[in-house]
Scaffold this motif. Structure first.
Motif, PDB file in Angstrom:
ATOM      1  N   LYS B  92       0.844  -1.194   0.000  1.00  0.00           N
ATOM      2  CA  LYS B  92       0.000   0.000   0.000  1.00  0.00           C
ATOM      3  C   LYS B  92       0.884   1.249   0.000  1.00  0.00           C
ATOM      4  O   LYS B  92       1.769   1.395   0.857  1.00  0.00           O
ATOM      5  N   CYS B 130      -5.465  -2.802   5.550  1.00  0.00           N
ATOM      6  CA  CYS B 130      -5.454  -3.486   4.250  1.00  0.00           C
ATOM      7  C   CYS B 130      -6.101  -4.866   4.384  1.00  0.00           C
ATOM      8  O   CYS B 130      -6.905  -5.273   3.544  1.00  0.00           O
ATOM      9  N   LEU B 137      -5.719  -1.720  -2.048  1.00  0.00           N
ATOM     10  CA  LEU B 137      -4.325  -2.177  -2.154  1.00  0.00           C
ATOM     11  C   LEU B 137      -3.666  -1.548  -3.379  1.00  0.00           C
ATOM     12  O   LEU B 137      -4.311  -1.355  -4.414  1.00  0.00           O
ATOM     13  N   THR B 138      -2.387  -1.259  -3.222  1.00  0.00           N
ATOM     14  CA  THR B 138      -1.635  -0.770  -4.386  1.00  0.00           C
ATOM     15  C   THR B 138      -1.252  -1.954  -5.269  1.00  0.00           C
ATOM     16  O   THR B 138      -1.297  -1.878  -6.492  1.00  0.00           O
TER      17      THR B 138
END
Lengths: 487, 376
Positions: B92, B130, B137-138
Motif C-alpha cells: 500500500k 489493508c 491495495l496498491t
C-alpha cells in the motif's frame, strides 16, 4: 415509555434490528399521541368560526414542535445503522427503511396540518353550505323587502352601440338621443360579436335603434356579498337581479314587514360576531349616505360579510385545488426529508455534505447560465433532465470502481434525490415543447391540453420509479459503493 | 472425561475459580445447547455474587454437575482448522506518497492468532486496514477462502475491525450488544442468551445498563470486543487492543482471545497489533515485526533466530561486573532501564546460571532469543 411499547421495542431490537433502528415505531406512537393531544387542544381553542382564522400562528408554533420532534428523532435514529455496520440486510431493506422513514417523517410533517383541519371541521359542523347560502339569500331578500321604499330609485345604465370596427369608429355626438342623461355612466362601442353578447347578458335593456341599446345595471341588491371561496357556493347565491325579481311588485304590508324584520334580526344575529376585527369600523349613519351604503351601515353588513367569508374560508380549505395544494406540500416536504435521511443513512458523512454542496453549486451555476442566456422553461427542464441522466451514468461507474470515491457517491446521492422528479421533468419538457411548437406554428394555446390534467400521472410515476429503483438498483449501488475500500 | 472438562475440574480443585468459570462458559457455548449455556450464565452470576464474600459449598457441586452434563456432549468439541484469508504480496502506498507498506504475504486460518508488532508509524495499522479491506491495495490481493465471489459488503460482514480509537457508542451498552447480535442473524431468545453470555464472559454484566460516558476506556475496549464477538466474525482484526487496558486486563483479554479463536462455536482467526511484545508473543501463533513498512521478522523463521542467544536483564550492578561474569562470552548493551545481553555461545539458561552463581541480583530476566524484541 409505556410497558407495551417497551416490550414491542425490545422485541423489534431482538428480532428486527433494521426496523428497530429506524425508531419509526416510537415516532408513530408519540406522533399519534401528540396529534391526538393537539387535536383536543385545537378543539378547545376559543375560536369562533365567524372570527379570523388563527391558522398561521398555530402553524408557526406547531412547526417548531415538528422541528424539535425531528431533532429528537434524529438523535435516536443516528445511533444505530444496520447498513453501515455491515449487518445482514434483506434485498428489500432499502425499500422498507425508506417506507418507515417516510411514515415517520409524514407524521411529523402532519403536525402543522392539525389546526387548519380542526378549524375546518368546526366550521363545517357549525354551518352547512346550504344553510349559509340560504341565509345569505334570505338576508338579501329580507333587507330588500324591509327597505323596499328606500330603494325605488332609477337604475343606472350605459349605452352600447354596434360599429363595424372598434378601431375605425369615430364618435358622432348627435347619433343617439339620451332619454335620461343624468344616469348615463358610460358610452361603449362594440363590434357585432361583443355587442350581442352584452345584450344577451344584460339584466335589462332598452332598444334605441337596431344598433344602439341602453343596458341597465341592477343596483347592488346583494347587500350581503361575502367571498365564498368556493365557486359552487357562489353559483348558488342569488344575483342582484334575481333578488330584485323576487321582491319587485310584491312590497310587504306593514304587518308582514314587522315579521320580516324580526326574522331578519335573527338571521343577522346568527352571523354577527361582535369581536370581529373588521377594518371598516365606521358604522355610524350620518344621513349623507347613499341608500345602499346606509343599509350596509344600518345592518352592520360589513362585519357579517366578514364573518361569513371567514366561515366559508375555513370550510372550503380542503376542497378543489386547495386540497391538492395542501396534499402536494405535505407529500413533497415529507419526500424531501425522507430522501435526505435515506441518503445520509446510506452515505458517508463527508460524501453526504459534499453532495449537498454540489447540489447548491449546480443550482447556482445553472441559474446563472439560464439567466445570462435568457433561457426559458424548456432549457431549464433540459438542463435538469441532463443532470438526472449524468447522475445516473455517474452512479453506474461504481460497479467498475476499485475504491470508494466521493464523486461516485455524490452522483448516487444526487440521482436518488432527483429521480422522483424525472417523469415530471420529462412531462414538463414535452408540454413546453408542444407549447413552443404551437406558438411557432401560430396556433393558440387553447388547443394544448391542460398541464394540470396529467401532472398527477407524472407525480405518481415518479414515486413508482423511486420505489422500483429502491427495491432493485439504489440499495445495491449503495451497498457496493459504501463497502469499497478507501484510498 | 474430555480433557477440557478435566482441565476445568483441575482449576476448580486448585481454587482458580475465575478461570474455571470462564472456561465453563466457553465449554457450554461450544456445546451449542442453549439450556446448558443458560445454566452456565446462571452459574457465572452465582460466582460473581459470592466471590467476595466466600463461595458456598453448593458452588462446587453445581460446577461439577454442570461439567458432567457438558461432558456428556463433549463429542461436539471438535476443532477444525480452515484457511480464512490469504494475503499475497499486498502493498500500500498512500496517494500523498508519505508512506509505503512493502509487499507482505501472510495467511490466517481459523484458530490462528497472528500478532503484528513494531514501533509507531511503521505500518502496523496500514497492514491491518489493508487486511480488513478498508484500504485499497496498491498491489497484491486478498483471498477469502470461505467466501465465494464476495462483494466488499460481504467481506466486511465476514470480518471485524476494532480500531485503536474506538468510535463512540450511543444509547445503552446492552442495547448496542443486542443490536450487534441481531444484525448478524442472532435473533430472539438466542440473542438474549448470547448477550448475557458475552457480558458474563467478559465480566461486563454490572456495566451493561450504563452508557458510553459512564465507563472507563478499558471497559470501552472490552465492550467493543464483546460487541464484535457477538457479530460472529470469521476474522477479527484488532489495532492496539491493549492500549487502554491495565496489566491484569491485558493478560486476561489476550488469554480470552486465544480461547475464543479456538472456539468450536465460532472459530475465527485473530490479527492484532500491539506494543506489548511479550504479552502478544505469549498468545500468538505467529508474530510479525514491521519496521519502516517491511516485515523485518516473523517468529518461526529459525534461520534468523539462530545467530545469537539474547536476554533482557534488569539488575542494580554495573556493566563492568556483568562483563566480568560473562567472561568475554557475551556483549552487553544498556538502554537506561535494562541490559540486553547477547552471546553466540551461551544459551539463556546458562547465562542465567552464571549470573546467579556470581551473586548478581536480578529483578527481571527474559530470554528474547526467539522474540521480535531483538530487532527493536
Amino acid at each position: 415509555m409505556p410497558g407495551f411499547l417497551k416490550r414491542a421495542d425490545q422485541k423489534l431490537l431482538l428480532n428486527k434490528p433494521g426496523i428497530w433502528s429506524t425508531r419509526a415505531h416510537l415516532v408513530v406512537y408519540y406522533g399519534i399521541l401528540f396529534l391526538f393531544v393537539l387535536t383536543v387542544i385545537c378543539f378547545l381553542e376559543p375560536n369562533d368560526p365567524r372570527d379570523y382564522s388563527t391558522m398561521e400562528a398555530w402553524i408557526g408554533f406547531v412547526s417548531i414542535v415538528s422541528g424539535i420532534g425531528f431533532i429528537v428523532w434524529m438523535i435516536y435514529l443516528l445511533r444505530f445503522n444496520v447498513f453501515k455496520k455491515y449487518g445482514i440486510i434483506h434485498p428489500l431493506h432499502g425499500l422498507v427503511t425508506f417506507f418507515l422513514y417516510f411514515m415517520a417523517s409524514g407524521i411529523l410533517v402532519s403536525f402543522p396540518y392539525v389546526h387548519p383541519i380542526v378549524e375546518s371541521v368546526r366550521a363545517n359542523n357549525t354551518y352547512t353550505d346550504e344553510e349559509i347560502i340560504r341565509d345569505v339569500n334570505n338576508i338579501n331578500i329580507k333587507i330588500f323587502q324591509v327597505e323596499y321604499d328606500k330603494l325605488k330609485e332609477p337604475w343606472q345604465y350605459h349605452r352600447i352601440q354596434l360599429v363595424a370596427s372598434v378601431k375605425k369608429e369615430v364618435k358622432d355626438e348627435n347619433e343617439v338621443d339620451d332619454p335620461v342623461t343624468s344616469y348615463i355612466i358610460n358610452d361603449y362601442r362594440y363590434d357585432s360579436s361583443d355587442f350581442y353578447t352584452k345584450i344577451n347578458e344584460a339584466d335589462s335593456i332598452v332598444k334605441v335603434k337596431d344598433s344602439v341599446y341602453l343596458v341597465y345595471n341592477t343596483p347592488d341588491y346583494s347587500f350581503l356579498s361575502p367571498y365564498l371561496y368556493w365557486s359552487k357556493a357562489n353559483d348558488d347565491l342569488l344575483s342582484a337581479f334575481e333578488i330584485f325579481k323576487k321582491v319587485n311588485g310584491h312590497p310587504p304590508t306593514p304587518a308582514e314587514r314587522e315579521t320580516i324584520t324580526r326574522e331578519l334580526d335573527v338571521l343577522l344575529k346568527k352571523y354577527y360576531y361582535k369581536h370581529s376585527r373588521y377594518y371598516y369600523n365606521d358604522e355610524t349613519i350620518t344621513g349623507n349616505e347613499l341608500p345602499l351604503e346606509m343599509i350596509r351601515k344600518k345592518y352592520r353588513l360589513g362585519k357579517i360579510d366578514n364573518s361569513i367569508s371567514h366561515i366559508m374560508m375555513k370550510k372550503s380549505r380542503w376542497r378543489g385545488n386547495d386540497k391538492y395544494a395542501f396534499m402536494r406540500v405535505f407529500y413533497y416536504v415529507t419526500l424531501g426529508i425522507t430522501l435526505l435521511i435515506f441518503i445520509f443513512r446510506h452515505s458517508s458523512i463527508r460524501t453526504f455534505w459534499l453532495s449537498v454542496l454540489t447540489g447548491v453549486l449546480l443550482t447556482i451555476i445553472t441559474a446563472m447560465i439560464l439567466g445570462f442566456s435568457r433561457a426559458d422553461a424548456i432549457h431549464f427542464l433540459s438542463f435538469m433532465i441532463v443532470y438526472v441522466l449524468l447522475f445516473f451514468f455517474g452512479s453506474l461507474a461504481v460497479w467498475k470502481a476499485k475504491r470508494r470515491m466521493a464523486i461516485t457517491g455524490i452522483c448516487i446521492n444526487l440521482f436518488v434525490f432527483i429521480v422522483t422528479a424525472f417523469p415530471l421533468l420529462v412531462y414538463g419538457w414535452c408540454y413546453e415543447y408542444k407549447k413552443y411548437q404551437l406558438d411557432h406554428d401560430g396556433w393558440v394555446y387553447k388547443n394544448l391540453y391542460n398541464f394540470e390534467e396529467y401532472v398527477i400521472y407524472a407525480e405518481v410515476g415518479g414515486a413508482v420509479i423511486l420505489l422500483l429503483l429502491l427495491a432493485t438498483y439504489i440499495s445495491k449501488v449503495y451497498r457496493h459503493w459504501f463497502a469499497l475500500p478507501e484510498d | 472425561m474430555h480433557k477440557r472438562i478435566a482441565e476445568i475440574q483441575s482449576y476448580l480443585q486448585h481454587n482458580d475459580h475465575s478461570l474455571a468459570v470462564r472456561r465453563i462458559l466457553d465449554a457450554s457455548l461450544d456445546t451449542a445447547d442453549l439450556s446448558l449455556l443458560k445454566e452456565a450464565i446462571a452459574f457465572s452470576r452465582l460466582y460473581r455474587q459470592y466471590k467476595d464474600a466466600g463461595l458456598p459449598p453448593a458452588f462446587i457441586e453445581s460446577a461439577n454437575s454442570l461439567l458432567n452434563r457438558i461432558d456428556q456432549v463433549a463429542e461436539r468439541f471438535t476443532e477444525r482448522t480452515a484457511p480464512l484469508v490469504t494475503a499475497s504480496q499486498i502493498s500500500k502506498t498512500y496517494s500523498s506518497g508519505n508512506f509505503s507498506l512493502q509487499p507482505i504475504s501472510l495467511q490466517v486460518n481459523t484458530g490462528d492468532v497472528l500478532g503484528i508488532v513494531g514501533e509507531n508509524g511503521n505500518g502496523k495499522t496500514t497492514l491491518l486496514r489493508c487486511m480488513a479491506a478498508q484500504l485499497a491495495l496498491t498491489s497484491g490481493e486478498l483471498q477469502f477462502a470461505q467466501l465465494e465471489n464476495p462483494d466488499h459488503y460481504e467481506i466486511k460482514h465476514h470480518l471485524a475491525f476494532i480500531p485503536q480509537r474506538i468510535p463512540r457508542w450511543f444509547g445503552l451498552l446492552k442495547d448496542n450488544l443486542h443490536f450487534s447480535a441481531a444484525i448478524s442473524g442472532v435473533k430472539g431468545e438466542e440473542n438474549e442468551v448470547m448477550v448475557d453470555f458475552m457480558l458474563e464472559r467478559l465480566d461486563l454484566t454490572p456495566y451493561a445498563h450504563l452508557t458510553w460516558n459512564q465507563i472507563s476506556s478499558g471497559y470501552r475496549t472490552r465492550f467493543e470486543i464483546a460487541r464484535i464477538l457477538l457479530q460472529k466474525p470469521k476474522l477479527l482484526i484488532l489495532d492496539e487492543p491493549l492500549a487502554n487496558l491495565d496489566i491484569n486486563a491485558q493478560q486476561s483479554i489476550l488469554t480470552d482471545l486465544r480461547f475464543m479463536a479456538k472456539s468450536v462455536h465460532n472459530p475465527m482467526g485473530i490479527l492484532l497489533s500491539s506494543q506489548q511484545l511479550h504479552e502478544v508473543e505469549k498468545i500468538a501463533d505467529t508474530v510479525l515485526l514491521i519496521k519502516k513498512g517491511s516485515c523485518l521478522f516473523r517468529t518461526g523463521e529459525q534461520e534468523k533466530t539462530a545467530t545469537a542467544f539474547v536476554i533482557e536483564l534488569e539488575t542494580t550492578v554495573k556493566r563492568d561486573q556483568l562483563l566480568n561474569v560473562l567472561a568475554a562470552e557475551g556483549e552487553v548493551q544498556f538502554n537506561g532501564g535494562f541490559y540486553t545481553v547477547s552471546s553466540a555461545t551461551l544459551p539463556a539458561q546458562e547465562m542465567l546460571a552464571k549470573l546467579v552463581t556470581a551473586g548478581i541480583p536480578i529483578s527481571y530476566f527474559r530470554d528474547i532469543t526467539h522474540s521480535t524484541k531483538r530487532f527493536i
